[in-house]
Write an enzyme that holds these catalytic residues in place. Sequence first.
Site, mmCIF file in Angstrom:
data_model
loop_
_atom_site.group_PDB
_atom_site.id
_atom_site.type_symbol
_atom_site.label_atom_id
_atom_site.label_comp_id
_atom_site.label_asym_id
_atom_site.label_seq_id
_atom_site.Cartn_x
_atom_site.Cartn_y
_atom_site.Cartn_z
ATOM 1 N N GLU A 152 6.731 -13.866 2.637
ATOM 2 C CA GLU A 152 5.839 -14.111 3.765
ATOM 3 C C GLU A 152 4.723 -15.090 3.385
ATOM 4 O O GLU A 152 4.365 -15.977 4.175
ATOM 5 C CB GLU A 152 5.260 -12.796 4.270
ATOM 6 C CG GLU A 152 6.302 -11.894 4.920
ATOM 7 C CD GLU A 152 5.755 -10.514 5.269
ATOM 8 O OE1 GLU A 152 4.524 -10.325 5.189
ATOM 9 O OE2 GLU A 152 6.553 -9.631 5.608
ATOM 10 N N ASP A 182 11.939 19.528 -33.807
ATOM 11 C CA ASP A 182 12.031 20.602 -34.787
ATOM 12 C C ASP A 182 13.504 20.969 -34.935
ATOM 13 O O ASP A 182 14.356 20.429 -34.232
ATOM 14 C CB ASP A 182 11.171 21.808 -34.386
ATOM 15 C CG ASP A 182 11.533 22.368 -33.022
ATOM 16 O OD1 ASP A 182 12.349 21.746 -32.320
ATOM 17 O OD2 ASP A 182 11.002 23.423 -32.660
ATOM 18 N N GLU A 202 0.814 -1.215 0.000
ATOM 19 C CA GLU A 202 0.000 0.000 0.000
ATOM 20 C C GLU A 202 0.850 1.269 0.000
ATOM 21 O O GLU A 202 0.374 2.352 -0.313
ATOM 22 C CB GLU A 202 -0.958 0.002 1.209
ATOM 23 C CG GLU A 202 -0.333 0.239 2.575
ATOM 24 C CD GLU A 202 0.361 -0.996 3.123
ATOM 25 O OE1 GLU A 202 1.143 -0.849 4.080
ATOM 26 O OE2 GLU A 202 0.138 -2.104 2.595
ATOM 27 N N ASP A 251 2.936 23.915 -33.704
ATOM 28 C CA ASP A 251 3.361 22.651 -33.095
ATOM 29 C C ASP A 251 2.344 22.127 -32.084
ATOM 30 O O ASP A 251 2.473 20.999 -31.602
ATOM 31 C CB ASP A 251 4.713 22.825 -32.393
ATOM 32 C CG ASP A 251 5.830 23.165 -33.355
ATOM 33 O OD1 ASP A 251 5.943 22.471 -34.379
ATOM 34 O OD2 ASP A 251 6.581 24.127 -33.090
ATOM 35 N N ASN A 264 6.853 -9.552 0.123
ATOM 36 C CA ASN A 264 5.478 -10.048 0.260
ATOM 37 C C ASN A 264 5.375 -11.516 -0.136
ATOM 38 O O ASN A 264 4.705 -12.317 0.524
ATOM 39 C CB ASN A 264 4.533 -9.223 -0.613
ATOM 40 C CG ASN A 264 4.444 -7.779 -0.150
ATOM 41 O OD1 ASN A 264 4.762 -7.465 0.984
ATOM 42 N ND2 ASN A 264 4.014 -6.897 -1.037
ATOM 43 N N THR A 321 10.810 -3.000 7.824
ATOM 44 C CA THR A 321 11.539 -3.320 6.577
ATOM 45 C C THR A 321 11.041 -2.436 5.438
ATOM 46 O O THR A 321 11.666 -1.442 5.096
ATOM 47 C CB THR A 321 11.390 -4.810 6.229
ATOM 48 O OG1 THR A 321 10.003 -5.130 6.087
ATOM 49 C CG2 THR A 321 12.010 -5.680 7.297
ATOM 50 N N ASP A 361 7.975 24.879 -30.627
ATOM 51 C CA ASP A 361 7.976 26.192 -29.970
ATOM 52 C C ASP A 361 6.881 27.118 -30.500
ATOM 53 O O ASP A 361 6.589 28.144 -29.907
ATOM 54 C CB ASP A 361 9.333 26.871 -30.122
ATOM 55 C CG ASP A 361 9.738 27.047 -31.584
ATOM 56 O OD1 ASP A 361 8.944 26.673 -32.467
ATOM 57 O OD2 ASP A 361 10.843 27.557 -31.839
#
Length: 835
Positions: free
Chosen positions: A642, A321, A279, A578, A639, A670, A574
């Site tokens: 575990e 360009d 999370e 464009d 994860n 951790t 620019d």
Amino acid sequence: MHHLYPDDVLSLLKTSFLGLSEEEAKRRYQQYGANQLTEEEESKWRVLLRQFTSPFIVILMVAGLVAVFFGDLADGMVVYGLVIANGLIGFYQELKAIASIKALKMVSAPTVRVIRDGKEKEVEVKYLVPGDIVLLSEGDMVPADIRLLESSGVVVDEALLTGESLPVEKLSHAVLAEDTPLYARSNCLYRGTTLLRGKAVGVVFATGDNTEIGKIAKRMKEKSPESPLTRALGEFGKKWVLALLVILIFLVVVGVLQGRDIKDLVFFAIAQLVSAVPEGLPIVVTIALVVGAIRLSREKVLVKHLPAVETLGSATYICSDKTGTLTVGRLRVEEFISYDRSKLFLGATLCNDAEKDRGDPLEIALLEWLDKERVNWAFLREAYKRVWEYPFDVKRRLMAVVVSTGESLDFYIKGALESLSLMCERDCPQEIYKAHESMAQKGLRVLAFGYAKLSKVPESLEEVKIKIVGLVGFLDPPKEGAKEAVETAHKAGIRVIMITGDNLLTAKTIASKVSIYREGDIAIEGKDLEKFSDEELYHLLKRVSVVARATPEDKYRIVRVLQAKGEVVAVTGDGVNDVPALKVADLGIAMGSGSQAAKDASKMILLDNNIAIIVNAVKRGRLIAKNISKVIRYLLSTNAFEIIYNSLAILSGFPLPFYATQILWINLVTDGMQDKAYPFTKYEGDPMKEKPKSPEKVFVGRSQVFNVAYNGLIMGICHYFLFKYLLTIYPYQIALTISFTSAVISQWAVGIQEIGEKPFFKNPLEYLQLNPYIYLGIFLGLMLQLTAIYLIPHYLHAVSLSSEHLPYALLCPLLTFLGVELRKWMAYILYHEDA
């Protein structure tokens, strides 16, 4: 305001052509507020509350209540303590991220030219007030709702406001009926629309939320689209949670059949679910993007749209360009040929909107050239009065004026030779074409000048026949470092296409000088793109490196065709022409010196108009993507460990290797301590030697899944056999505490290994310098773990460990570290053999 005469509007707004005084502008600013749309700013309380409203935190709080209900007050207190600690950490980090994003937004504040106290000056758009006199020209984004006072050839794109795709002409002298609908108000300009052509002077009559677009914004708050990373993680997250639920339900069922305590099993499953869902990943990603954006700002790149940072490293094409990006952007007249010297000088003087130090670079270069030729252009402009003009037309690539001396009308025109030759009295002489080609082959940008004597002001260009009076060649030399930057991009697997309005010969010459156009490449004109279907054009673009005489539609189509085939396209620009391509590009990059319209349409702004900066930004983007990839790998590895460990223990009928509170504690000391450090990892080697990868492959690709599974299995199997052995020589409570401590240290070991892709022992000193913050996180986690074991063990179902127990707690972390090191050595050897 559209139904009033200009003088009446000025009177009503209590202003004049001399503008407001600074004092009056400040007073009105206090009265009307800032000229910006109100953004709903989230309160700090709301940010704090959000830390405790995610589904998994709610599940965790329910689990705490379950514990209290069953009489486990200590477990309940620990659960809520962890919830509060995680919430406060997330709250602090999110506030820091919000502050950084605000600071980045403030850096790129747009400005506008106004008249105040009778003098022209630039002010930030947000300080505009009703009554301000505003000066606008081609390419400018309209900053507020404005009633025109003066206009010259003004054409505006109002698609943003009215949905009408065709540009509309604006006239300052028009006075309309009061009930004239918005789309027909030809004497007003509205905030957010764009001047495609012409010049205008107007008076501001509405700002901020009172503008037409502000009224729309009040009715509809639009959410920002999800970025590719967010989408990729969202899809992966759904699959991950679904897999977790299936596994945990299965384990609970097995545990019940084995006769285990249902309360312990449910509490364990809830804790495992919360722990196994990363999370904290969204905030880590935000930190990575903000850190990247801040670093880019130091390297002269302003990030306007934060999610754009994550796709930088995935760019496969750069559509650049020429002027100002690949070249210096400061034109000078290098060569000229005159067929009528005096008329050529007059054309360069009179068919020119520039002042000494302001205006189009090409027109400024003409004035500088006239100075060198000792032509008093300022005097000539006084002597010849402009009575008609045709502002520069992007598609026709020309501009024309009619001037009067009082005795005659003279027509002067400048533009591309291809366009002017169509207006000649008779066929354009071949010597002019040859001279033009010779100049173009030298890399010069060539401008043709034409003249005609008139008896009356023309109604259209088509009725005028001219004579070519000269050619002027401009040089815009390549920027220092541009060639090296392009070569770096090529090595990184990025194809660079130069898209320019220049003619083909000039474009090829410049492209060759900066290594864009190489042997075997194709250079093509924009008009020839129509001959190909989208499928054919995509395959052609793999060999095209120069597109000359390109229109905005050509640039737009090129971007869309590449994107349709999965390419990630960066576009530089620019000018207002464009804007279409900048808007649809994966990465629209505007030049800092470019038009406001280009800046507003882009996701990034370059303060130094140089392709080298873009290539460096891609390099930075690849580092950001890599760091996000590393933190995903680390979090999912822990994860997976575990889940695998608990699954093996339950299926084997062992006691639970972790209590629910221990699982949550492991997550805190951790992941909670280490993952926030990953965004600060330094370069490892040269990211520009790698080929571009899609975000999906970088974050959740096959190699990523393999590495996560490998890390999880190494830790899970090692801890399973350790726990099995410990249960034979120690009481359960000691075995549990050793397992608990070993799991924490093992996850730190994986955290260290995953900050680098090269093996740790290849160069340990260099490896340790990759990210010092990771070791600070481990130090803080160590302090917490020592506290848990030796000061408050009873709160976590643990006991204090003696020196006899500690070697067992270090065995699995050591094997885990060496196991991951072995995997990295194998990958390193294989990679270098392939290379």
